[in-house]
Design an enzyme around this catalytic site. Sequence first.
Site, mmCIF file in Angstrom:
data_model
loop_
_atom_site.group_PDB
_atom_site.id
_atom_site.type_symbol
_atom_site.label_atom_id
_atom_site.label_comp_id
_atom_site.label_asym_id
_atom_site.label_seq_id
_atom_site.Cartn_x
_atom_site.Cartn_y
_atom_site.Cartn_z
ATOM 1 C CB SER A 139 -31.503 -35.017 -9.693
ATOM 2 O OG SER A 139 -31.771 -33.628 -9.679
ATOM 3 C CE1 TYR A 163 -34.136 -36.217 -14.925
ATOM 4 C CE2 TYR A 163 -34.510 -34.724 -13.070
ATOM 5 C CZ TYR A 163 -33.646 -35.399 -13.916
ATOM 6 O OH TYR A 163 -32.296 -35.266 -13.749
#
Length: 263
Positions: A139, A163
């Site tokens: 990401s 995350y």
Amino acid sequence: MKSNQAKTAIITGAYGAIGKAISRRMAEEGYRTTLVGRDEGRGRSCAEEIIRVTGNEQVFFEQVDLSRKISIQSFASRWKGPLDVLINNAAWSPRKRTETPEGIEAQFATNVLGYYWMILSFLESLKLAPGARIVNVASYYAGGMDLDDPEFKKKRYNNDTAYQQSKQADRMLTVAFAERLKPFGITVNSCHPGDVNSKVSNDLGFGGHETPDQGAATPVFLATSQTVKNVTGKYFSDRREAFCEFSGDRQAIERLFDLCGTY
């Protein structure tokens, strides 16, 4: 359906929003496609749907807990023959700190160690496939890696921070594996898939403005396009190579790789 029938692909996290789109696209390309995840009901239903939609009957599901090394190794022991494409896509972002039965913080175990264990467990199968490819779905929402406390044992757990840390780690591991696997002709690249409304994005407090197919576009591009067949160790976004601010810190990359090896 295209004529790549002999080629094989494994997609982890295969029945989530992006994973399902990736799996369908790989099946459309004619790959013998194996979907991997923890939920047997959702996984088998997803495989059946992809078979109906694509006409590719070589779509299968394997129940695997990607946060557990023993589960991944058991799956690998059942695999026969070469593996052309491994797409590490599984991600989890529990809002409260959770541990696996082995006592590992669950987000780190799934999002980071799961990638590491999958690559190592399937390495011999990847070596059997000429030009094998590994795609690590990461990401642009990445950063803050704390190599002294990756499991939030000392500091307070925050799933958003965890995350971002895990996605940075995936991009760093991509570089480490690319260097190690280059002699075998195996490429390893990472990517930002897109901002898709998914369980993970919802758990992080976000939605998403892109469709699952848009999210799948870059991972599938890296898995199948001839234009990147010799590219390795890079980070992509929107099907284009992008700058990765984490790829140049050789000391941190090696430290992370060694850390993963201790689990």
